[in-house]
Design a protein around this motif. Sequence first.
Motif, PDB file in Angstrom:
ATOM      1  N   THR A 167       1.433  54.541  20.637  1.00 41.22           N
ATOM      2  CA  THR A 167       1.971  54.446  21.994  1.00 41.22           C
ATOM      3  C   THR A 167       2.057  52.985  22.413  1.00 41.22           C
ATOM      4  OG1 THR A 167      -0.202  54.608  23.057  1.00 41.22           O
ATOM      5  CG2 THR A 167       0.967  56.686  22.649  1.00 41.22           C
ATOM      6  N   ARG A 168       2.756  52.781  23.530  1.00 43.07           N
ATOM      7  CA  ARG A 168       2.890  51.443  24.094  1.00 43.07           C
ATOM      8  C   ARG A 168       2.535  51.487  25.567  1.00 43.07           C
ATOM      9  NH1 ARG A 168       7.615  53.955  24.175  1.00 43.07           N
ATOM     10  NH2 ARG A 168       9.024  53.706  25.947  1.00 43.07           N
ATOM     11  N   HIS A 169       2.075  50.352  26.071  1.00 42.61           N
ATOM     12  CA  HIS A 169       1.789  50.173  27.497  1.00 42.61           C
ATOM     13  C   HIS A 169       2.279  48.784  27.882  1.00 42.61           C
ATOM     14  CE1 HIS A 169      -1.279  49.030  30.770  1.00 42.61           C
ATOM     15  NE2 HIS A 169      -0.261  49.649  31.330  1.00 42.61           N
ATOM     16  N   GLY A 180       1.179  43.565  27.525  1.00 40.96           N
ATOM     17  CA  GLY A 180       0.734  44.940  27.350  1.00 40.96           C
ATOM     18  C   GLY A 180      -0.057  45.131  26.085  1.00 40.96           C
ATOM     19  N   HIS A 238       4.507  53.417  30.137  1.00 44.09           N
ATOM     20  CA  HIS A 238       3.732  54.031  29.060  1.00 44.09           C
ATOM     21  C   HIS A 238       4.676  54.918  28.266  1.00 44.09           C
ATOM     22  CE1 HIS A 238      -0.272  53.053  30.764  1.00 44.09           C
ATOM     23  NE2 HIS A 238       0.372  53.160  31.920  1.00 44.09           N
ATOM     24  N   ASP A 292      -6.564  49.033  20.101  1.00 42.82           N
ATOM     25  CA  ASP A 292      -5.451  48.430  20.833  1.00 42.82           C
ATOM     26  C   ASP A 292      -5.041  47.124  20.181  1.00 42.82           C
ATOM     27  OD1 ASP A 292      -5.445  50.456  22.690  1.00 42.82           O
ATOM     28  OD2 ASP A 292      -6.531  49.318  24.214  1.00 42.82           O
ATOM     29  N   GLU A 342       4.444  49.578  35.574  1.00 46.56           N
ATOM     30  CA  GLU A 342       3.864  49.840  34.261  1.00 46.56           C
ATOM     31  C   GLU A 342       4.690  50.884  33.542  1.00 46.56           C
ATOM     32  OE1 GLU A 342      -0.375  50.074  33.789  1.00 46.56           O
ATOM     33  OE2 GLU A 342      -0.665  49.353  35.844  1.00 46.56           O
TER      34      GLU A 342
END
Length: 129
Positions: free
Chosen positions: A51-53, A101, A67, A114, A65
């Motif tokens: 996933t990405r943030h 991020g 997600h 992360d 933001e």
Amino acid sequence: MTAVDENQYRIQVSVETEYLADQSDEENHRWVFAYHIRIRNRGDMTARLLTRHWVITDGEERTREVHGEGVVGEQPSIAPGQEYQYSSGAVLETEVGTMHGSYQMLAEDGTCFDADIPAFTLAVPRALH
């Protein structure tokens, strides 16, 4: 999250940006930017990007933001010494902004960690000195 050994799980992220004048509309406060990401696995084992943030802040300090799963529709696995590249874009209401991020990664041994995406600037070429 499990404590991680920095040598096993080292993901390096680098970014290049460009202003897309032909897609922007300054009169309507719409500035479009592309960013080109290079993700290098400097660790000791294969890791998959799950996933990405993103945290996107414009020149007036408005923050949003984002997600989501993977990047550009993919969840790439990156072997040690290998890299993955992709391009995407962002639209701001100001001539300047920043993004930063993280990617949430899953190593082949089952460890989740992360990978930080360092802050970078999105700017119209004449906007910064």
